[in-house]
Scaffold this motif. Structure first.
Motif, PDB file in Angstrom:
ATOM      1  N   UNK A 670       0.669  -1.100   0.078  1.00  0.00           N
ATOM      2  CA  UNK A 670       0.083   0.035  -0.080  1.00  0.00           C
ATOM      3  C   UNK A 670       1.006   0.995  -0.045  1.00  0.00           C
ATOM      4  N   UNK A 671       0.187   2.424  -0.495  1.00  0.00           N
ATOM      5  CA  UNK A 671       0.786   3.641  -0.467  1.00  0.00           C
ATOM      6  C   UNK A 671       2.091   3.990  -1.486  1.00  0.00           C
ATOM      7  N   UNK A 672       2.266   2.987  -2.677  1.00  0.00           N
ATOM      8  CA  UNK A 672       3.189   2.947  -3.365  1.00  0.00           C
ATOM      9  C   UNK A 672       3.198   4.381  -4.325  1.00  0.00           C
ATOM     10  N   UNK A 673       2.193   4.655  -4.641  1.00  0.00           N
ATOM     11  CA  UNK A 673       1.960   5.860  -5.474  1.00  0.00           C
ATOM     12  C   UNK A 673       2.178   7.052  -4.990  1.00  0.00           C
ATOM     13  N   UNK A 674       1.640   7.357  -3.816  1.00  0.00           N
ATOM     14  CA  UNK A 674       1.853   8.570  -3.008  1.00  0.00           C
ATOM     15  C   UNK A 674       3.160   8.632  -2.527  1.00  0.00           C
ATOM     16  N   UNK A 700       6.659 -19.852 -10.306  1.00  0.00           N
ATOM     17  CA  UNK A 700       7.571 -20.438  -9.284  1.00  0.00           C
ATOM     18  C   UNK A 700       7.968 -19.445  -8.438  1.00  0.00           C
ATOM     19  N   UNK A 701       7.870 -18.028  -8.576  1.00  0.00           N
ATOM     20  CA  UNK A 701       8.386 -16.982  -7.793  1.00  0.00           C
ATOM     21  C   UNK A 701       7.261 -16.460  -7.186  1.00  0.00           C
ATOM     22  N   UNK A 702       7.003 -16.217  -5.844  1.00  0.00           N
ATOM     23  CA  UNK A 702       6.238 -15.837  -4.983  1.00  0.00           C
ATOM     24  C   UNK A 702       6.237 -14.353  -4.784  1.00  0.00           C
ATOM     25  N   UNK A 703       5.172 -13.633  -4.517  1.00  0.00           N
ATOM     26  CA  UNK A 703       4.949 -12.272  -4.290  1.00  0.00           C
ATOM     27  C   UNK A 703       4.482 -11.557  -5.693  1.00  0.00           C
ATOM     28  N   UNK A 704       4.675 -10.061  -5.574  1.00  0.00           N
ATOM     29  CA  UNK A 704       4.074  -9.625  -6.892  1.00  0.00           C
ATOM     30  C   UNK A 704       4.777  -8.120  -6.632  1.00  0.00           C
ATOM     31  N   UNK A 705       4.976  -7.448  -7.581  1.00  0.00           N
ATOM     32  CA  UNK A 705       5.821  -6.169  -7.901  1.00  0.00           C
ATOM     33  C   UNK A 705       4.797  -5.149  -8.589  1.00  0.00           C
ATOM     34  N   UNK A 706       5.049  -3.831  -8.228  1.00  0.00           N
ATOM     35  CA  UNK A 706       4.386  -2.962  -8.998  1.00  0.00           C
ATOM     36  C   UNK A 706       5.545  -2.056  -9.708  1.00  0.00           C
ATOM     37  N   UNK A 707       5.079  -1.597 -11.102  1.00  0.00           N
ATOM     38  CA  UNK A 707       6.120  -1.028 -11.857  1.00  0.00           C
ATOM     39  C   UNK A 707       5.690   0.323 -12.104  1.00  0.00           C
ATOM     40  N   UNK A 798      -9.262   3.591   0.866  1.00  0.00           N
ATOM     41  CA  UNK A 798      -9.247   2.305   1.129  1.00  0.00           C
ATOM     42  C   UNK A 798      -9.543   1.540  -0.300  1.00  0.00           C
ATOM     43  N   UNK A 799      -8.850   1.924  -1.324  1.00  0.00           N
ATOM     44  CA  UNK A 799      -9.017   1.285  -2.526  1.00  0.00           C
ATOM     45  C   UNK A 799      -7.805   0.901  -2.938  1.00  0.00           C
ATOM     46  N   UNK A 800      -7.601  -0.009  -4.055  1.00  0.00           N
ATOM     47  CA  UNK A 800      -6.368  -0.351  -4.406  1.00  0.00           C
ATOM     48  C   UNK A 800      -6.020   0.195  -5.743  1.00  0.00           C
ATOM     49  N   UNK A 801      -4.880   0.994  -6.055  1.00  0.00           N
ATOM     50  CA  UNK A 801      -4.831   1.275  -7.565  1.00  0.00           C
ATOM     51  C   UNK A 801      -4.055   0.214  -8.361  1.00  0.00           C
ATOM     52  N   UNK A 802      -5.045  -0.525  -9.403  1.00  0.00           N
ATOM     53  CA  UNK A 802      -4.733  -1.369  -9.890  1.00  0.00           C
ATOM     54  C   UNK A 802      -3.716  -1.017 -11.277  1.00  0.00           C
ATOM     55  N   UNK A 803      -3.864   0.180 -12.021  1.00  0.00           N
ATOM     56  CA  UNK A 803      -3.290   0.843 -12.733  1.00  0.00           C
ATOM     57  C   UNK A 803      -3.513   2.155 -12.867  1.00  0.00           C
ATOM     58  N   UNK A 804      -2.594   2.857 -13.422  1.00  0.00           N
ATOM     59  CA  UNK A 804      -2.692   4.416 -13.351  1.00  0.00           C
ATOM     60  C   UNK A 804      -2.099   5.068 -14.646  1.00  0.00           C
ATOM     61  N   UNK A 805      -2.820   5.938 -15.422  1.00  0.00           N
ATOM     62  CA  UNK A 805      -2.251   6.586 -16.395  1.00  0.00           C
ATOM     63  C   UNK A 805      -2.259   8.044 -16.286  1.00  0.00           C
ATOM     64  N   UNK A 806      -1.110   8.821 -16.338  1.00  0.00           N
ATOM     65  CA  UNK A 806      -0.797  10.169 -16.089  1.00  0.00           C
ATOM     66  C   UNK A 806      -0.434  10.801 -16.984  1.00  0.00           C
ATOM     67  N   UNK A 807      -0.960  12.088 -17.454  1.00  0.00           N
ATOM     68  CA  UNK A 807      -0.671  13.042 -18.445  1.00  0.00           C
ATOM     69  C   UNK A 807      -0.524  14.377 -18.017  1.00  0.00           C
ATOM     70  N   UNK A 808       0.325  15.102 -18.422  1.00  0.00           N
ATOM     71  CA  UNK A 808       0.528  16.630 -17.986  1.00  0.00           C
ATOM     72  C   UNK A 808       0.435  17.132 -19.295  1.00  0.00           C
ATOM     73  N   UNK A 809      -0.400  17.880 -19.874  1.00  0.00           N
ATOM     74  CA  UNK A 809      -0.789  18.452 -21.036  1.00  0.00           C
ATOM     75  C   UNK A 809      -0.911  20.083 -20.909  1.00  0.00           C
ATOM     76  N   UNK A 810       0.451  20.657 -20.962  1.00  0.00           N
ATOM     77  CA  UNK A 810       0.598  21.990 -20.600  1.00  0.00           C
ATOM     78  C   UNK A 810       0.827  22.135 -19.042  1.00  0.00           C
ATOM     79  N   UNK A 811      -0.090  23.006 -18.397  1.00  0.00           N
ATOM     80  CA  UNK A 811      -0.282  23.145 -17.192  1.00  0.00           C
ATOM     81  C   UNK A 811      -1.614  22.379 -16.661  1.00  0.00           C
TER      82      UNK A 811
END
Length: 845
Positions: A670-674, A700-707, A798-811
């Motif tokens: 939890x809390x990776x994005x912020x 064969x590898x346990x656990x998961x990762x966020x990129x 209390x939600x999980x962020x499954x994926x996110x797409x961030x765009x900055x267009x100008x300001x």
């Protein structure tokens, strides 16, 4: 015939009265070869000679030789004092006496001068005063003082005139700290009443902002020795307006300064111009030069007066030494750009000759901060900067969008760039619409200013669209075809394609911009002139627009265009008709074309408009495995390490990177994005685009990762050391680093002046965004720490962020977050709405 010859002919005729002067004056005005400054000077000289004769005759009638008379002089003031006599100008005269002569004799002398002027039908502004009375009146009346600054001797006691001039100038310079703010207020009040000369269809050449009154005010500022106006082009602009006024007087036979529509063709012909539009364009260009010089000069006056007030206080605090006053503080705004003493200037290390994006970066920073661009900075860039490559680099395009999205502050920054020719160098097609009048009572502005005003209005509507960058650029280009013959929408579509491609938009965005320009009148014309209950009407609009994303943009552009046109162009009734049409067309597009928003799809920036995620690369999988194995964050190798700092991208997949690519792999928690977003904000890294995803590990590898895949750029200065980023990421994820507190400390230590009044954030739920997650879409003004605040709000919900797409267009930030509940399922409608409200409230706080 010279003025001396005209005056001599008048004297030889034996008639020094009104008829002789009138005849000589008429011959002078009828000389076709004589116009402009030579005619005004000759007319002033002829009038001087006539008044000198009246003065001498009046003195002789008193039984005194003119050579023996002491303590009396005749003085020209105001416009006549400056020698700026137009054919129907009034005469501003002062009969000055030292009080030694008999009052009745002075009154008789005045009558012998004033009455012949009145007999000739000339307007006369006259006064009889002693030097003391003149100074007292000037102290009480700013307009009188301004007139006396241009006092010029005509006849009588030259020493008396010179002494009065000396004392009036000394008073003006001594009282400048008090009188100049009064003069500035007078100019601003007049501008409110009369409007801007550079945009009015029937302008007042004298009273409107940028007119002859303002030019005279700049002379007064220069006479104070406190500040001076930029001289380049100012004299020529003043002369151009005086030439137009001369022609106006000759064609109307009246003393008028208002250039009405019915007189413009005659005035243009008198000046030898092609047509009335050419005349107005000449007037507008002159007015802009004067208005811009006024803006620069009044800023300098304010700076000098602030410095004078500050010196005693600083000397008192620092012991009273002469060197106590330190240089103005310089606060960084962007790379190569700093704020100093209320203006945006170039940093000492800035190199315009090596940085073609610098003008746009400086302009965007100035507009966002609500500050003017320094005249010196603009001129330095105009002289040294190299042309942008074609297509523009991504940063240049982003800075243009940021400038256009700043709202009202965009106008003064745009005008500063235009005054030094930078706009037409960036956008050559701008030259055809620059200062172009619009002969339509509905339109308030010239074509070019209307385009900027439309961008200002569009900036208020950016939360309504998923592609604010396309909206703002379309606003700037929608009437660009008015500089060409034929239908301006058709011509504009061609120009918009060329400009958009040159600016660096991809093929799909170019097509959308061309469509918006071609059909920018479609919605309002259809809504007000066609039957909306006819399915053929709705279908024709749907066929022209093509997609709901483009429809969304066209709706906002239509409103911005109308609001920028003038008060008569938009109303709640028209707005409701257009909104009804848009609703019907959207239904047609959704039902007839299947243009629904699937996860990761949505052309033109509709709800759920984030791009689909590409499969994880081998490099990303490797980083994910290492993060899970070590239990710590791992920074990607796609951002090369140069001397320990993040360096340029090697082999980037994006065709045109917005910064450097940074890959961060962390064990899922939890809390990776912020946490990661907060660390980047702490290090003053601006996020251009970003994606967050879960990465599947090998069997064969346990656990998961966020990129987390980030494209970042340094806000200013150099990029941070990679080792420092890693260390702070570890501390942020284990909870030992208080990011919120660190960001607050940074903001307190380096306050940023934000001049932009941005639209409030808008957080919505994309109902058709995804079948596997709930899409929360955030549209907000980009700011340091924005992603950190969004991430914290989602964590608090209390939600999980499954994926996110961030765009900055100008300001503008346009972000989509795919979230689920703790069970991995999409949120219920009620809960999703609650999450959206919570995020919006957090961003508004």
């Amino acid at each position: 015939m010279t003025s001396v010859e005209v005056r001599k002919e008048s004297e030889d005729s034996g008639d020094s009265g009104p008829s002789g002067y009138a005849a000589a004056r008429l011959r002078l005005l009828q000389e076709e070869a004589r116009s402009g400054p030579p005619r005004r000077s000759a007319l002033a000289e002829l009038t001087d000679g006539w008044l000198n004769g009246l003065f001498g005759a009046g003195v002789a009638d008193l039984g005194t030789s003119p050579g023996e008379l002491r303590g009396v002089s005749l003085i020209a003031v105001g416009g006549y004092g400056r020698g700026e006599l137009s054919p129907r100008s009034d005469l501003d005269l002062l009969l000055l006496h030292d009080g030694g002569a008999d009052a009745a004799a002075i009154a008789s002398l005045a009558d012998r001068i004033w009455y012949p002027v009145w007999d000739l039908g000339l307007a006369l502004d006259h006064s009889v005063r002693t030097p003391g009375e003149a100074r007292k009146t000037a102290a009480d009346d700013l307009k009188v003082q301004l007139g006396l600054l241009d006092a010029r001797h005509i006849a009588g006691d030259l020493g008396l005139t010179a002494a009065m001039r000396t004392s009036v100038l000394a008073d003006w310079r001594n009282q400048a700290p008090k009188r100049l703010p009064e003069l500035r207020e007078l100019c601003e009040e007049r501008a409110v009443r009369q409007g801007e000369l550079s945009h009015l269809l029937e302008p007042d050449l004298k009273e409107a902002r940028g007119g002859l009154r303002d030019a005279t005010a700049l002379r007064a500022v220069a006479a104070s020795w406190l500040a001076d106006a930029p001289r380049e082009g100012l004299a020529e602009a003043r002369r151009a307006l005086l030439d137009v006024r001369d022609a106006l007087h000759l064609t109307t036979g009246r003393a008028t300064d208002r250039l009405t529509l019915q007189e413009q063709d005659q005035v243009a012909a008198e000046l030898g111009l092609l047509d009335a539009d050419t005349l107005l364009r000449q007037v507008y260009e002159a007015a802009r030069t004067i208005a811009y010089a006024g803006d620069v000069t009044w800023r300098e006056v304010g700076r000098v007066l602030r410095a004078r007030r500050a010196k005693p206080r600083l000397r008192g605090l620092l012991g009273g030494g002469k060197g106590a006053v330190t240089a103005a503080e310089r606060s960084p705004l962007a790379e190569g750009v700093v704020e100093q003493d209320g203006e945006v200037v170039l940093a000492r290390a800035a190199r315009p000759e090596r940085d073609p994006v610098l003008p746009l970066r400086a302009a965007a920073a100035a507009a966002q901060a609500g500050l003017p661009l320094s005249l010196h900075a603009v001129r330095r860039m105009a002289a040294a900067v190299r042309p942008l490559p074609t297509p523009w680099p991504a940063e240049a395009r982003s800075q243009l969008v940021t400038l256009l999205g700043a709202g009202r502050p965009t106008v003064q920054v745009w005008e500063a760039l235009e005054a030094e020719g930078l706009i037409t160098r960036l956008l050559p097609d701008w030259e055809r619409v620059r200062c172009r009048p619009q002969r339509n009572a509905v339109h308030t502005w010239t074509v070019d200013r209307h385009l900027v005003e439309t961008a200002v209005r569009a900036a208020e509507l950016t939360r309504r669209v998923g592609r604010p960058d396309l909206l703002l650029v379309a606003a700037l280009l929608h009437d660009i075809g008015k500089g060409w013959p034929g239908d301006h929408s058709v011509a504009g579509e061609i120009i918009a394609r060329d400009v958009a491609a040159r600016v660096g938009f991809d093929r799909g965005d170019v097509a959308v911009l061309a469509c918006l320009v071609r059909h920018h009148l479609l919605l309002v014309e259809t809504a007000t002139r066609r039957d909306l209950d006819d399915p053929a009407t709705v279908k024709s609009v749907a066929d022209a627009v093509g997609s709901t994303g483009t429809l969304e943009l066209l709706h906002a552009l239509t409103e911005a265009d109308a609001l920028a046109t003038g008060p008569a162009a938009w109303s709640s009734w028209r707005g409701s008709l257009v909104a009804d049409l848009v609703k019907r067309v959207a239904a047609e597009l959704a039902g007839g074309t299947g243009d629904e928003y699937a996860e990761g799809v949505g052309e033109g920036g509709g709800s759920g408009s984030a791009p689909a995620l590409a499969p994880a690369s081998a490099e990303q999988e490797r980083l994910a495995v290492e993060a899970v194995r070590t239990g710590a964050p791992v920074l990607g190798l796609r951002a090369e390490a140069v001397g320990g700092a993040l360096g340029p991208v090697a082999g980037a997949e994006q065709p045109e990177p917005l910064g450097v690519e940074l890959l961060v792999a962390v064990p899922e928690q939890g809390g990776v994005l912020p946490a990661v977003a907060g660390v980047l904000a702490m290090h003053r890294l601006t996020v251009r685009t970003a994606e967050l995803r879960a990465v599947e590990l090998p069997e064969g590898m346990s656990g998961s990762a966020l990129m987390l895949q980030w494209w970042v750029a340094a806000e200013y200065g150099s990029l941070p050391q990679a080792t420092r980023l890693r260390a702070d990421l570890v501390r942020a994820l284990d909870g030992s680093l208080d990011i919120a507190a660190r960001l607050a400390e940074r903001d307190a230590a380096y306050p940023r002046r934000r001049g932009t009044v941005a639209p409030p954030p808008r957080v919505t739920v994309a109902s058709a965004g995804s079948r596997r997650a709930t899409v929360i879409e955030v549209r907000a003004q980009d700011a340091p720490g924005l992603l950190h605040r969004i991430g914290r709000a989602l964590e608090a919900a209390g939600v999980r962020v499954r994926s996110a797409h961030v765009s900055t267009l100008g300001a503008n930030a346009v972000d989509a977050f795919y979230v689920t509940g703790a069970d991995g399922a999409p949120l219920s409608g009620e809960r999703a709405a609650g999450v959206a409200r919570g995020v919006e409230e957090a961003l508004r706080a």
